[in-house]
Design a protein around this motif. Structure first.
Motif, PDB file in Angstrom:
ATOM      1  N   GLN A  12       0.822  -1.213   0.000  1.00 37.89           N
ATOM      2  CA  GLN A  12       0.000   0.000   0.000  1.00 37.89           C
ATOM      3  C   GLN A  12       0.857   1.265   0.000  1.00 37.89           C
ATOM      4  OE1 GLN A  12      -2.422  -1.146   3.391  1.00 37.89           O
ATOM      5  NE2 GLN A  12      -4.204  -1.394   2.045  1.00 37.89           N
ATOM      6  N   GLU A  13       2.162   1.107   0.142  1.00 36.67           N
ATOM      7  CA  GLU A  13       3.089   2.236   0.083  1.00 36.67           C
ATOM      8  C   GLU A  13       3.748   2.376  -1.281  1.00 36.67           C
ATOM      9  OE1 GLU A  13       3.338   4.463   2.525  1.00 36.67           O
ATOM     10  OE2 GLU A  13       1.778   3.290   3.526  1.00 36.67           O
ATOM     11  N   VAL A  14       3.399   1.490  -2.218  1.00 41.75           N
ATOM     12  CA  VAL A  14       3.941   1.546  -3.578  1.00 41.75           C
ATOM     13  C   VAL A  14       2.895   2.205  -4.468  1.00 41.75           C
ATOM     14  CG1 VAL A  14       4.816   0.221  -5.545  1.00 41.75           C
ATOM     15  CG2 VAL A  14       5.299  -0.554  -3.199  1.00 41.75           C
ATOM     16  N   TYR A  15       3.235   3.373  -4.983  1.00 40.41           N
ATOM     17  CA  TYR A  15       2.285   4.161  -5.776  1.00 40.41           C
ATOM     18  C   TYR A  15       2.643   4.140  -7.256  1.00 40.41           C
ATOM     19  CZ  TYR A  15       0.051   6.019  -1.638  1.00 40.41           C
ATOM     20  OH  TYR A  15      -0.659   6.133  -0.470  1.00 40.41           O
ATOM     21  N   GLY A  58      10.164  -2.935  -9.325  1.00 38.95           N
ATOM     22  CA  GLY A  58      11.332  -2.732  -8.469  1.00 38.95           C
ATOM     23  C   GLY A  58      10.962  -2.148  -7.124  1.00 38.95           C
ATOM     24  N   MET A  59      10.068  -1.170  -7.120  1.00 36.89           N
ATOM     25  CA  MET A  59       9.600  -0.582  -5.864  1.00 36.89           C
ATOM     26  C   MET A  59       8.817  -1.607  -5.037  1.00 36.89           C
ATOM     27  SD  MET A  59      10.727   2.420  -5.454  1.00 36.89           S
ATOM     28  CE  MET A  59       9.713   2.902  -4.077  1.00 36.89           C
ATOM     29  N   ARG A  65      11.047  -5.918   0.942  1.00 34.94           N
ATOM     30  CA  ARG A  65      12.317  -6.256   1.595  1.00 34.94           C
ATOM     31  C   ARG A  65      12.623  -5.323   2.775  1.00 34.94           C
ATOM     32  NH1 ARG A  65      15.505  -9.991  -0.747  1.00 34.94           N
ATOM     33  NH2 ARG A  65      15.071 -10.569  -2.895  1.00 34.94           N
ATOM     34  N   GLN A  66      12.355  -4.043   2.609  1.00 34.11           N
ATOM     35  CA  GLN A  66      12.714  -3.099   3.665  1.00 34.11           C
ATOM     36  C   GLN A  66      11.658  -2.950   4.749  1.00 34.11           C
ATOM     37  OE1 GLN A  66      11.695   1.285   1.800  1.00 34.11           O
ATOM     38  NE2 GLN A  66      13.633   0.375   1.260  1.00 34.11           N
ATOM     39  N   SER A  67      10.436  -3.363   4.476  1.00 40.63           N
ATOM     40  CA  SER A  67       9.345  -3.131   5.429  1.00 40.63           C
ATOM     41  C   SER A  67       8.878  -4.365   6.187  1.00 40.63           C
ATOM     42  CB  SER A  67       8.129  -2.539   4.703  1.00 40.63           C
ATOM     43  OG  SER A  67       8.456  -1.332   4.068  1.00 40.63           O
ATOM     44  N   VAL A  68       9.176  -5.552   5.671  1.00 37.76           N
ATOM     45  CA  VAL A  68       8.624  -6.765   6.265  1.00 37.76           C
ATOM     46  C   VAL A  68       9.752  -7.633   6.817  1.00 37.76           C
ATOM     47  CG1 VAL A  68       7.159  -8.785   5.907  1.00 37.76           C
ATOM     48  CG2 VAL A  68       6.696  -6.673   4.630  1.00 37.76           C
ATOM     49  N   SER A  69       9.764  -7.764   8.119  1.00 41.11           N
ATOM     50  CA  SER A  69      10.765  -8.591   8.788  1.00 41.11           C
ATOM     51  C   SER A  69      10.490 -10.065   8.513  1.00 41.11           C
ATOM     52  CB  SER A  69      10.719  -8.310  10.293  1.00 41.11           C
ATOM     53  OG  SER A  69      11.655  -9.095  10.965  1.00 41.11           O
ATOM     54  N   ALA A  75       9.929 -12.397  -5.265  1.00 37.68           N
ATOM     55  CA  ALA A  75       9.822 -12.513  -6.715  1.00 37.68           C
ATOM     56  C   ALA A  75       8.530 -11.831  -7.140  1.00 37.68           C
ATOM     57  CB  ALA A  75       9.808 -13.977  -7.143  1.00 37.68           C
ATOM     58  N   VAL A  76       8.628 -11.012  -8.171  1.00 37.97           N
ATOM     59  CA  VAL A  76       7.450 -10.341  -8.715  1.00 37.97           C
ATOM     60  C   VAL A  76       7.162 -10.960 -10.074  1.00 37.97           C
ATOM     61  CG1 VAL A  76       6.454  -8.167  -9.486  1.00 37.97           C
ATOM     62  CG2 VAL A  76       7.960  -8.201  -7.479  1.00 37.97           C
ATOM     63  N   GLU A  77       5.963 -11.494 -10.216  1.00 40.58           N
ATOM     64  CA  GLU A  77       5.544 -12.139 -11.452  1.00 40.58           C
ATOM     65  C   GLU A  77       4.451 -11.286 -12.109  1.00 40.58           C
ATOM     66  OE1 GLU A  77       3.152 -16.212 -12.757  1.00 40.58           O
ATOM     67  OE2 GLU A  77       3.762 -15.935 -10.683  1.00 40.58           O
ATOM     68  N   LEU A  78       4.694 -10.875 -13.343  1.00 43.93           N
ATOM     69  CA  LEU A  78       3.665 -10.128 -14.070  1.00 43.93           C
ATOM     70  C   LEU A  78       2.649 -11.092 -14.654  1.00 43.93           C
ATOM     71  CD1 LEU A  78       5.774  -7.396 -15.867  1.00 43.93           C
ATOM     72  CD2 LEU A  78       4.228  -7.120 -13.927  1.00 43.93           C
TER      73      LEU A  78
END
Length: 98
Positions: A12-15, A58-59, A65-69, A75-78
């Motif tokens: 929800q922080e990726v715009y 990428g975002m 990676r930076q927000s979730v411990s 992997a991002v799959e389109l």
């Protein structure tokens, strides 16, 4: 413990900078799979030739990676089916994008 609720918060922080709405509310996230810290995001873009595909994916990876411990890999799959449409946008955000 499932990391999925934390992943959703991170997404929800990726715009999408073109429309100013996060990718969850835009309906771009089709699936979140998590197993022992290995995360796979299934998502789409508003159209196949979106010039911001690399930026948004990428975002997406970076924010998780930076927000979730506890995340070991991302992997991002389109996914292009079903084809994204404006009907997938959350109603409150739909007014902002017209």
């Amino acid at each position: 413990m499932s990391l999925v609720p934390y992943i959703i918060c991170a997404l929800q922080e990726v715009y999408d900078p073109e429309v100013g709405v996060n990718i969850v509310d835009l309906g771009l996230v089709y699936g979140i799979l998590e197993d022992q810290g290995n995360v796979r995001i299934q998502m789409s873009m508003t159209h196949r030739s979106c010039p911001l595909t690399s930026y948004i994916t990428g975002m997406t990876e970076a924010m998780i990676r930076q927000s979730v411990s506890g995340v070991r890999s991302v992997a991002v799959e389109l996914v292009w089916e079903p084809k994204w449409s404006a009907d997938m946008v959350e109603p409150t955000s739909r007014n902002r994008i017209g």
